[in-house]
Motif scaffolding. Structure first.
Motif, PDB file in Angstrom:
ATOM      1  N   ARG A 150      -5.308   0.290  38.409  1.00 37.79           N
ATOM      2  CA  ARG A 150      -5.150   1.504  39.418  1.00 37.79           C
ATOM      3  C   ARG A 150      -3.650   1.887  39.619  1.00 37.79           C
ATOM      4  N   ILE A 151      -3.514  -0.648  40.610  1.00 37.03           N
ATOM      5  CA  ILE A 151      -2.578  -0.105  41.494  1.00 37.03           C
ATOM      6  C   ILE A 151      -1.364   0.024  40.404  1.00 37.03           C
ATOM      7  N   ALA A 152      -1.129  -0.434  38.990  1.00 35.76           N
ATOM      8  CA  ALA A 152       0.185   0.206  37.755  1.00 35.76           C
ATOM      9  C   ALA A 152       0.452   1.602  38.254  1.00 35.76           C
ATOM     10  N   TRP A 153      -1.188   2.300  38.265  1.00 35.47           N
ATOM     11  CA  TRP A 153      -1.166   3.940  38.295  1.00 35.47           C
ATOM     12  C   TRP A 153      -0.402   4.364  39.112  1.00 35.47           C
ATOM     13  N   GLY A 154      -1.135   3.761  40.724  1.00 38.52           N
ATOM     14  CA  GLY A 154      -0.472   4.233  41.859  1.00 38.52           C
ATOM     15  C   GLY A 154       1.185   3.763  41.578  1.00 38.52           C
ATOM     16  N   ARG A 155       1.740   3.159  40.898  1.00 39.87           N
ATOM     17  CA  ARG A 155       3.142   2.803  41.542  1.00 39.87           C
ATOM     18  C   ARG A 155       3.476   4.008  40.440  1.00 39.87           C
ATOM     19  N   SER A 156       3.011   3.980  39.151  1.00 40.10           N
ATOM     20  CA  SER A 156       3.215   4.860  39.007  1.00 40.10           C
ATOM     21  C   SER A 156       3.764   6.880  39.189  1.00 40.10           C
ATOM     22  N   THR A 157       2.688   6.799  40.235  1.00 41.75           N
ATOM     23  CA  THR A 157       2.610   7.527  41.188  1.00 41.75           C
ATOM     24  C   THR A 157       3.671   7.820  42.165  1.00 41.75           C
ATOM     25  N   ALA A 158       3.261   6.308  42.965  1.00 36.50           N
ATOM     26  CA  ALA A 158       4.838   6.346  43.621  1.00 36.50           C
ATOM     27  C   ALA A 158       5.914   6.885  43.230  1.00 36.50           C
ATOM     28  N   LYS A 159       6.298   6.972  42.116  1.00 34.68           N
ATOM     29  CA  LYS A 159       7.563   7.362  41.092  1.00 34.68           C
ATOM     30  C   LYS A 159       7.707   8.086  41.070  1.00 34.68           C
ATOM     31  N   ARG A 160       6.523   8.474  40.453  1.00 32.80           N
ATOM     32  CA  ARG A 160       6.291  10.149  40.093  1.00 32.80           C
ATOM     33  C   ARG A 160       6.381  11.376  41.324  1.00 32.80           C
ATOM     34  N   ILE A 197      -2.713  12.692  52.634  1.00 31.87           N
ATOM     35  CA  ILE A 197      -2.803  14.258  52.644  1.00 31.87           C
ATOM     36  C   ILE A 197      -0.884  14.943  51.366  1.00 31.87           C
ATOM     37  N   LYS A 198      -0.818  13.756  52.139  1.00 30.10           N
ATOM     38  CA  LYS A 198       0.993  14.158  51.428  1.00 30.10           C
ATOM     39  C   LYS A 198       1.201  13.730  50.236  1.00 30.10           C
ATOM     40  N   VAL A 199       0.500  12.119  49.723  1.00 25.38           N
ATOM     41  CA  VAL A 199       0.624  12.520  48.481  1.00 25.38           C
ATOM     42  C   VAL A 199       0.538  13.153  47.447  1.00 25.38           C
ATOM     43  N   LYS A 200      -1.399  13.162  47.769  1.00 22.99           N
ATOM     44  CA  LYS A 200      -2.344  13.682  46.844  1.00 22.99           C
ATOM     45  C   LYS A 200      -1.199  15.684  46.830  1.00 22.99           C
ATOM     46  N   ASP A 201      -0.564  16.147  47.836  1.00 18.57           N
ATOM     47  CA  ASP A 201       0.573  16.978  47.855  1.00 18.57           C
ATOM     48  C   ASP A 201       1.728  16.953  46.923  1.00 18.57           C
ATOM     49  N   LEU A 202       2.443  16.055  46.715  1.00 14.13           N
ATOM     50  CA  LEU A 202       3.543  15.690  46.220  1.00 14.13           C
ATOM     51  C   LEU A 202       3.169  14.929  44.862  1.00 14.13           C
ATOM     52  N   ASP A 203       1.760  14.332  44.779  1.00 16.18           N
ATOM     53  CA  ASP A 203       1.775  14.409  43.220  1.00 16.18           C
ATOM     54  C   ASP A 203       0.891  16.307  42.550  1.00 16.18           C
ATOM     55  N   GLN A 210       2.047  18.520  43.403  1.00 16.93           N
ATOM     56  CA  GLN A 210       3.132  19.447  42.779  1.00 16.93           C
ATOM     57  C   GLN A 210       4.544  19.034  41.768  1.00 16.93           C
ATOM     58  N   ALA A 211       4.231  17.496  42.094  1.00 24.25           N
ATOM     59  CA  ALA A 211       4.676  16.687  40.682  1.00 24.25           C
ATOM     60  C   ALA A 211       4.174  17.325  39.375  1.00 24.25           C
ATOM     61  N   SER A 212       3.111  17.538  39.351  1.00 23.86           N
ATOM     62  CA  SER A 212       1.950  17.673  38.043  1.00 23.86           C
ATOM     63  C   SER A 212       2.257  19.470  37.933  1.00 23.86           C
ATOM     64  N   ARG A 213       2.333  19.996  38.885  1.00 16.79           N
ATOM     65  CA  ARG A 213       2.832  21.762  37.995  1.00 16.79           C
ATOM     66  C   ARG A 213       4.427  21.972  37.867  1.00 16.79           C
ATOM     67  N   ALA A 214       5.393  21.008  38.205  1.00 15.53           N
ATOM     68  CA  ALA A 214       6.514  20.529  38.056  1.00 15.53           C
ATOM     69  C   ALA A 214       6.463  20.383  36.429  1.00 15.53           C
ATOM     70  N   GLN A 267       7.516  22.831  32.839  1.00 11.69           N
ATOM     71  CA  GLN A 267       8.406  21.768  32.499  1.00 11.69           C
ATOM     72  C   GLN A 267       8.676  22.090  30.588  1.00 11.69           C
ATOM     73  N   LYS A 268       6.786  21.571  30.990  1.00 13.39           N
ATOM     74  CA  LYS A 268       6.547  21.463  29.535  1.00 13.39           C
ATOM     75  C   LYS A 268       6.518  23.081  28.514  1.00 13.39           C
ATOM     76  N   LYS A 269       5.739  23.835  29.742  1.00 16.83           N
ATOM     77  CA  LYS A 269       5.944  25.281  28.808  1.00 16.83           C
ATOM     78  C   LYS A 269       6.973  25.791  28.755  1.00 16.83           C
ATOM     79  N   LEU A 270       7.804  26.043  29.323  1.00 11.37           N
ATOM     80  CA  LEU A 270       9.246  25.693  29.327  1.00 11.37           C
ATOM     81  C   LEU A 270      10.215  25.719  27.590  1.00 11.37           C
ATOM     82  N   GLU A 271       9.584  24.371  27.904  1.00 17.33           N
ATOM     83  CA  GLU A 271      10.224  23.489  26.852  1.00 17.33           C
ATOM     84  C   GLU A 271       9.700  24.319  25.558  1.00 17.33           C
ATOM     85  N   GLU A 272       8.003  25.044  25.113  1.00 15.89           N
ATOM     86  CA  GLU A 272       7.383  24.269  23.966  1.00 15.89           C
ATOM     87  C   GLU A 272       8.212  26.470  24.092  1.00 15.89           C
TER      88      GLU A 272
END
Length: 161
Positions: A75-85, A116-122, A124-128, A132-137
């Protein structure tokens, strides 16, 4: 019998007190900040473990199908990935993390508001990413249609000749 053997595997890790990957973003940012704004993976991990209450007992929780793999370290590794995303960390090279301006802004918030900010940014990143995936398809479908139309037109021309 060690603590890993005594766990009820029908209870989720989160219900056993394990922080989620999103819960770990703020401690990860704090760790990188404590390291002077940048740190290697192992330095960040060690500092997070120093920050987290009950880290020693949480480290004992392993995956049922991989008893040597700590859920907390995963989960720490996933947390780092989330922080990057979400833009709170950058990874200029493999195994090196830098605190960004967004990360610094998150650290100025209370822990509750930071989460709360992290969850909101996450979100937003997931929606984006989904958008993007839908546009590519759609682009692939348009190119395929165009190629099919071009191929059909070529077939018609060659059959006329």
């Amino acid at each position: 019998m060690n603590s890993m053997d005594s766990l009820d595997h029908n209870i989720s890790f989160t219900d056993q007190g394990m922080p989620t990957h999103q819960d770990l973003v703020v401690p990860i940012l704090k760790a990188v900040n404590e390291l002077g704004g940048s740190g290697k993976t192992n330095e960040v991990n060690e500092t997070v473990l120093e920050i987290l209450p009950e880290a020693e007992s949480l480290l004992q929780i392993a995956f049922p199908n991989r008893p040597k793999d700590s859920v907390l370290m995963s989960r720490i590794a996933w947390g780092r990935s989330t922080a990057k995303r979400v833009g709170a960390l950058e990874q200029p090279t493999q195994g090196m993390y830098l605190l960004t301006e967004i990360g610094e802004q998150i650290l100025k918030l209370s822990d509750r508001d930071a989460l709360i900010k992290v969850k909101d940014l996450d979100r937003q990143a997931s929606r984006a990413k989904r958008k993007q995936k839908k546009l590519e398809e759609q682009n692939v479908a348009q190119v395929s249609d165009c190629l099919l139309y071009t191929s059909d037109a070529a077939d018609e021309r060659s059959s006329v000749d």
